[in-house]
Design an enzyme around this catalytic site. Structure first.
Site, short mmCIF file in Angstrom:
data_model
loop_
_atom_site.label_atom_id
_atom_site.label_comp_id
_atom_site.label_asym_id
_atom_site.label_seq_id
_atom_site.Cartn_x
_atom_site.Cartn_y
_atom_site.Cartn_z
N ASN A 169 0.81 -1.23 0.00
CA ASN A 169 0.00 0.00 0.00
C ASN A 169 0.84 1.27 0.00
O ASN A 169 0.48 2.28 -0.61
CB ASN A 169 -0.98 0.00 1.18
CG ASN A 169 -0.30 -0.04 2.52
OD1 ASN A 169 0.73 -0.69 2.70
ND2 ASN A 169 -0.85 0.66 3.49
N GLU A 267 3.42 -4.93 12.40
CA GLU A 267 2.42 -3.86 12.24
C GLU A 267 1.41 -4.39 11.24
O GLU A 267 1.72 -4.57 10.07
CB GLU A 267 3.08 -2.57 11.76
CG GLU A 267 2.22 -1.34 11.97
CD GLU A 267 1.31 -1.04 10.79
OE1 GLU A 267 0.11 -1.38 10.88
OE2 GLU A 267 1.79 -0.48 9.80
N CYS A 301 -3.41 1.45 6.37
CA CYS A 301 -3.83 0.74 7.58
C CYS A 301 -4.41 1.67 8.63
O CYS A 301 -5.11 1.23 9.54
CB CYS A 301 -2.65 -0.04 8.17
SG CYS A 301 -1.22 1.00 8.57
N GLU A 480 7.55 0.79 16.85
CA GLU A 480 8.69 1.35 16.16
C GLU A 480 8.48 2.86 16.08
O GLU A 480 7.40 3.37 16.32
CB GLU A 480 8.86 0.73 14.77
CG GLU A 480 9.19 -0.75 14.82
CD GLU A 480 9.47 -1.37 13.46
OE1 GLU A 480 9.82 -0.63 12.52
OE2 GLU A 480 9.31 -2.60 13.33
#
Length: 499
Positions: A169, A267, A301, A480
């Site tokens: 993405n 993630e 996301c 992160e």
């Protein structure tokens, strides 16, 4: 309200920007064809046509990359922070020089609008590298004294070969987000970009050569996740894995890493709530909600796919929101009038359309969109979907619980804070949330009760690279960002010296 995102200047068509070619792997500082000679087809989402081929890498390609990386680690990990900083800054500068080419390539490869790759994707790549290169120079050690008896100091040391697996993405944006801190901390990298969007990673390989990145410090292998991706994840000599992608894939990676005691950062997916209180600034809230729902075709996301609106404001907000969304243009990614380009693949487009059909079966009302869009000419085979708003569904129905990852949002009223907190927290995900209110106490109170790793108040996607980034529940493991990334890519070692 969203005029800033509907630009009016046309760009030349760019669907023929990249000529048919065979992408190569990047191993030990060189561009190398796959050992097997086997290639996968790569499609231009705007046209539905194959425009290049990528290596279907196998174990032999991985073995070669691993050997190169392990040798490079002995050299790179011993270099000074300033040396690594200088190399990374040269890399960032070369990305800037190739910004136009990278932006066009990302638009072709992913289907997203060219204006978006120019404004967001590619500038962020160079920013990622500069940020972590600079952060490494300010990375300090802790000292603990023991009442004059001893001094303890803690070292942070690079670990070795890092496996970086990035999604389709935000292809180069997220690849550099992983590579930059890993290298800045003194590690070396074997990276696998998505097989759906490999082209800018291939261009990055060429840029690494131009920037003088030492051989073996960065290796980029192309191919399927279940092929070369699994080779990277399971090998004992790759002790660190950083992954961004789907939750199901993340679960499989986590299982493999757990068995081998690997350090892992995941993630993954999200089903993010946008919470609108009646005391919000309506115009600004609608503007932001449009952007957070449909930017990058909803394929981020962090996009807000569930919009909860306080009951007293619901009719007015819904009317304004639908009105603005209907103005959005779905079209040629090279045309600055297009707010939405193509979906990343035919398979993903069909998945999103199936969710819309399911919502209808569940009793949802499509307020706008809800269909595939067919363009003309060379773009007639592209994968386009109109931005879709669905109302009338219960917050526990499937489309409000599962990640759609496309230009589809649901809109629902809520009664009070307790009601919306329950609804917002009802999914298995916990990545991000946005809430809109002019009441500061309410903003703090609700933020504290939403189970998400990132919460925005009266904004969306406003990113500070220093903050801890990641999700709760099925949205991820670990954080992160900033020194948190440098911590993840290093191991602490305490040294106690008796006085």
């Amino acid at each position: 309200m969203v005029s800033t995102f509907r630009l009016t200047v046309e760009e030349p068509p760019h669907y023929n920007f990249i000529k048919m070619e065979k992408i190569k792997n990047y191993i030990n500082g060189k561009l190398i064809a796959p050992n097997s000679g086997d290639y996968l087809e790569n499609f231009n989402p705007s046209t539905g046509k194959v425009y290049c081929l990528l290596p279907n890498s196998n174990k032999k390609d991985f073995t070669l990359a691993l050997s190169s990386a392990k040798k490079a680690f002995l050299f790179w990990s011993q270099k000074s922070k300033k040396y690594r900083y200088n190399i990374l800054m040269k890399l960032a500068n070369e990305i800037d020089k190739k910004g136009e080419e990278l932006a066009r390539a990302e638009s072709v490869d992913n289907g997203k609008p060219l204006w978006l790759t120019k404004q967001m994707d590619i500038p962020r790549c160079a920013e990622n590298i500069r940020f972590f290169a600079t952060a490494s120079l300010h990375y300090d050690s802790k000292v603990h004294t023991m009442d004059g008896k001893a001094i303890n100091y803690t070292l942070r040391e690079p670990i070795g070969v890092v496996g970086c697996i990035s999604p389709w993405n935000l292809p180069l944006y997220l690849l550099t987000w992983k590579i930059a801190p890993a290298l800045a901390a003194g590690n070396v990298v074997i990276a696998k970009p998505s097989e759906i969007t490999p082209y800018t990673a291939y261009l990055l390989s060429k840029i690494c050569i131009k920037a003088g990145v030492p051989p073996g410090v960065i290796n980029i292998l192309h191919g399927n996740g279940f092929g070369i991706g699994e080779e990277i994840v399971k090998h004992k000599d790759v002790p660190v894995i950083s992954f961004t992608g789907g939750t199901e894939t993340g679960k499989k990676i986590n299982e493999i890493c757990a068995k081998n005691f690997k350090k892992v950062s995941l993630e993954m997916g999200g089903k993010n709530p946008t919470i609108v209180f009646s005391d919000c600034d309506l115009e600004k809230t609608v503007d932001t909600a449009v952007r957070s729902s449909f930017l990058n075709q909803g394929q981020i996301c962090l996009c807000g796919s569930r919009i909860f609106v306080e009951k007293s404001l619901y009719p007015k907000f819904k009317s304004a929101f639908v009105k603005e969304v209907k103005k959005l243009v779905v079209g040629n990614p090279s045309n600055k009038k297009s707010f939405l380009g193509a979906m990343v693949s035919k398979q993903h487009m069909e998945k999103v359309l199936s969710f819309i059909d399911l919502a209808k079966k569940e009793g949802g009302k499509v307020l706008c969109g809800g269909r595939q869009v067919f363009l003309s000419g060379k773009l007639k085979g592209g994968y386009y979907i109109s931005p879709t708003i669905i109302s009338g569904l219960d917050y526990l129905c499937k489309i409000n619980q599962e990640e759609v990852f496309g230009p589809v949002v649901s809109i629902m009223p809520f009664e009070n804070e307790k009601d919306v907190i329950k609804m917002a927290n009802s999914t298995k995900y916990g990545l991000s949330a946005s809430l809109f209110t002019e009441n500061l106490s309410k903003a703090h109170r609700v933020s504290a009760q939403i189970n998400s790793g990132v919460i925005w108040v009266n904004t969306w996607l406003l990113r500070d690279l220093r903050i801890p980034f990641g999700g709760m529940k099925d949205s991820g493991v670990g954080r992160e960002g900033g020194f948190g990334s440098l911590n993840f890519f290093t191991e602490p070692k305490n040294v106690c010296v008796k006085i």
